[in-house]
Design an enzyme around this catalytic site. Structure first.
Site, mmCIF file in Angstrom:
data_model
loop_
_atom_site.group_PDB
_atom_site.id
_atom_site.type_symbol
_atom_site.label_atom_id
_atom_site.label_comp_id
_atom_site.label_asym_id
_atom_site.label_seq_id
_atom_site.Cartn_x
_atom_site.Cartn_y
_atom_site.Cartn_z
ATOM 1 N N TYR A 25 65.579 -45.762 -29.601
ATOM 2 C CA TYR A 25 65.400 -47.153 -30.055
ATOM 3 C C TYR A 25 64.817 -48.010 -28.933
ATOM 4 C CZ TYR A 25 66.801 -51.582 -32.310
ATOM 5 O OH TYR A 25 66.827 -52.834 -32.890
ATOM 6 N N ALA A 26 65.357 -47.849 -27.717
ATOM 7 C CA ALA A 26 64.854 -48.646 -26.585
ATOM 8 C C ALA A 26 63.386 -48.349 -26.335
ATOM 9 C CB ALA A 26 65.679 -48.349 -25.332
ATOM 10 N N LYS A 59 61.324 -50.072 -28.919
ATOM 11 C CA LYS A 59 61.301 -51.538 -28.826
ATOM 12 C C LYS A 59 60.581 -52.012 -27.552
ATOM 13 C CE LYS A 59 63.362 -52.268 -32.749
ATOM 14 N NZ LYS A 59 62.570 -52.782 -33.873
ATOM 15 N N ASN A 75 58.686 -55.882 -39.189
ATOM 16 C CA ASN A 75 60.134 -56.018 -39.024
ATOM 17 C C ASN A 75 60.906 -54.731 -39.320
ATOM 18 O OD1 ASN A 75 62.851 -57.560 -39.195
ATOM 19 N ND2 ASN A 75 62.631 -56.625 -41.224
ATOM 20 N N VAL A 93 56.659 -47.556 -43.921
ATOM 21 C CA VAL A 93 55.736 -47.816 -42.802
ATOM 22 C C VAL A 93 55.280 -46.533 -42.102
ATOM 23 C CG1 VAL A 93 56.622 -50.162 -42.431
ATOM 24 C CG2 VAL A 93 57.582 -48.256 -41.102
ATOM 25 N N SER A 142 63.623 -56.204 -29.455
ATOM 26 C CA SER A 142 65.074 -56.354 -29.338
ATOM 27 C C SER A 142 65.391 -56.617 -27.873
ATOM 28 C CB SER A 142 65.752 -55.044 -29.756
ATOM 29 O OG SER A 142 67.112 -55.030 -29.370
HETATM 30 N N1 NAD Z 1 70.490 -56.592 -36.320
HETATM 31 C C1 NAD Z 1 70.296 -56.573 -34.994
HETATM 32 O O1 NAD Z 1 71.246 -56.692 -34.205
HETATM 33 C C2 NAD Z 1 68.900 -56.467 -34.428
HETATM 34 C C3 NAD Z 1 68.716 -56.800 -33.085
HETATM 35 C C4 NAD Z 1 67.451 -56.698 -32.522
HETATM 36 C C5 NAD Z 1 66.398 -56.245 -33.298
HETATM 37 N N2 NAD Z 1 66.607 -55.906 -34.598
HETATM 38 C C6 NAD Z 1 65.454 -55.406 -35.342
HETATM 39 O O2 NAD Z 1 65.208 -56.252 -36.441
HETATM 40 C C7 NAD Z 1 64.583 -55.499 -37.484
HETATM 41 C C8 NAD Z 1 65.350 -55.727 -38.779
HETATM 42 O O3 NAD Z 1 66.657 -55.189 -38.634
HETATM 43 P P1 NAD Z 1 67.925 -55.656 -39.475
HETATM 44 O O4 NAD Z 1 69.007 -55.879 -38.507
HETATM 45 O O5 NAD Z 1 67.558 -56.723 -40.416
HETATM 46 O O6 NAD Z 1 68.252 -54.276 -40.230
HETATM 47 P P2 NAD Z 1 68.440 -53.909 -41.774
HETATM 48 O O7 NAD Z 1 68.879 -52.489 -41.776
HETATM 49 O O8 NAD Z 1 69.270 -54.932 -42.467
HETATM 50 O O9 NAD Z 1 66.954 -54.026 -42.345
HETATM 51 C C9 NAD Z 1 65.959 -53.092 -42.042
HETATM 52 C C10 NAD Z 1 65.110 -52.898 -43.289
HETATM 53 O O10 NAD Z 1 64.048 -51.985 -42.966
HETATM 54 C C11 NAD Z 1 63.904 -51.112 -44.064
HETATM 55 N N3 NAD Z 1 63.255 -49.877 -43.631
HETATM 56 C C12 NAD Z 1 63.820 -48.839 -42.953
HETATM 57 N N4 NAD Z 1 62.921 -47.857 -42.794
HETATM 58 C C13 NAD Z 1 61.765 -48.286 -43.360
HETATM 59 C C14 NAD Z 1 60.484 -47.711 -43.519
HETATM 60 N N5 NAD Z 1 60.200 -46.467 -43.065
HETATM 61 N N6 NAD Z 1 59.519 -48.420 -44.150
HETATM 62 C C15 NAD Z 1 59.797 -49.666 -44.637
HETATM 63 N N7 NAD Z 1 61.003 -50.244 -44.538
HETATM 64 C C16 NAD Z 1 61.982 -49.563 -43.902
HETATM 65 C C17 NAD Z 1 65.300 -50.890 -44.593
HETATM 66 O O11 NAD Z 1 65.298 -50.405 -45.929
HETATM 67 C C18 NAD Z 1 65.896 -52.282 -44.457
HETATM 68 O O12 NAD Z 1 65.700 -53.043 -45.637
HETATM 69 C C19 NAD Z 1 64.585 -54.043 -37.021
HETATM 70 O O13 NAD Z 1 63.306 -53.719 -36.478
HETATM 71 C C20 NAD Z 1 65.635 -54.026 -35.930
HETATM 72 O O14 NAD Z 1 65.413 -53.014 -34.992
HETATM 73 C C21 NAD Z 1 67.830 -56.003 -35.184
#
Ligand code: NAD
Length: 246
Positions: free
Chosen positions: A154-155, A158, A89, A63, A141
């Protein structure tokens, strides 16, 4: 099937919430475009979706790299001739308290989590405007509403993606496009791998339900927001926290 024949691009869908969203969208009848930097993960998710009878394709998309996004969007338009849903995402963490945070940690998280959302949305918005329809969903988030210790970068990213949806709701609403953000609490995915166990336990104790979310519980919210059932939800940031913030 609430997403029957809708073409949905999901970034970061090789893992975690994105993978669960790809599975949910396919179950709801969407044509799913799996995008991630992780080629093996993309291949695995697409193979599972296709084996389950879904229409799914995969692309290695970073991305932060507009050429990889443009190539994916061109291929999707060639194959499906439309784009109904974009789920922004993909996201990363590189945590440190402010006084220890390096410029690289700050820049990298902003580049993926904030500018990546801008890059991908910019790449699809003309298509959605021409269709006079579309749904844009951003991964925010609970940290994007309340902040969090050790997560200045991160904050900020988001909070920023909530700023995007509120702005895009105003700019694009009259063009038939809705934009919303989802603000999960803590979800059991690999992104928490580097978080100390005691921090995770403390989070669980703060949640009235006494557990983390499962990725499928966030995917359900994306599916609802992508569907016509959410036709009047626009510019919202929906908290899905199990009551963490009460
Ligand atoms: N898990 C949590 O507690 C949580 C809470 C709130 C928000 N989120 C948000 O949800 C989203 C998904 O997170 P998750 O928990 O499933 O994490 P995850 O690490 O399991 O998945 C994130 C995915 O994004 C991909 N990625 C990373 N950099 C990238 C890039 N430059 N281009 C394309 N893909 C890329 C990774 O390879 C991975 O497959 C994120 O934006 C995260 O900030 C997660």
């Amino acid at each position: 099937m609430r997403l029957k024949d809708k073409v949905a691009i999901i970034t970061g869908s090789a893992s975690g919430i994105g993978e669960a969203t790809a599975i949910k969208f396919a179950a709801e009848g969407a044509k799913v475009v799996v995008c991630d930097v992780n080629q093996a993960g993309v291949d695995k998710v697409v193979a599972a979706l296709v084996a389950g009878g879904a229409d799914a394709v995969g692309f290695v998309v970073d991305v932060t790299k507009t050429d990889t996004i443009a190539a994916m969007v061109a291929a999707v338009k060639e194959k499906y001739n439309r784009i109904d849903v974009l789920v922004n995402n993909a996201g990363i963490v590189m945590d440190a308290q402010l006084f220890k945070m390096s410029e690289d940690q700050f820049d990298r998280v902003i580049d993926v989590n904030l500018k990546g959302v801008y890059n991908c949305t910019k790449a699809v918005v003309d298509t959605m405007i021409a269709q006079n329809s579309g749904v844009i969903l951003n991964a925010s988030s609970v940290v994007g509403v309340y902040g969090n210790f050790g997560q200045s970068n991160y904050a900020a990213s988001k909070f920023g993606v909530i700023g995007f949806v509120k702005t895009w709701a105003k700019e694009l609403g009259k063009k038939g496009i809705r934009a919303n953000a989802v603000c999960p609490g803590f979800v059991a995915t690999p992104i928490l791998n580097d978080m100390p166990e005691k921090v995770i336990q403390a989070m669980e104790e703060k949640v009235p339900m006494r557990r983390l979310a499962q990725p499928s519980e966030i995917a359900s919210v994306y599916a609802f927001l992508a569907s016509d059932e959410a036709s009047y939800i626009n510019g919202a940031a929906i908290e899905v926290t199990g009551g963490l913030t009460l």
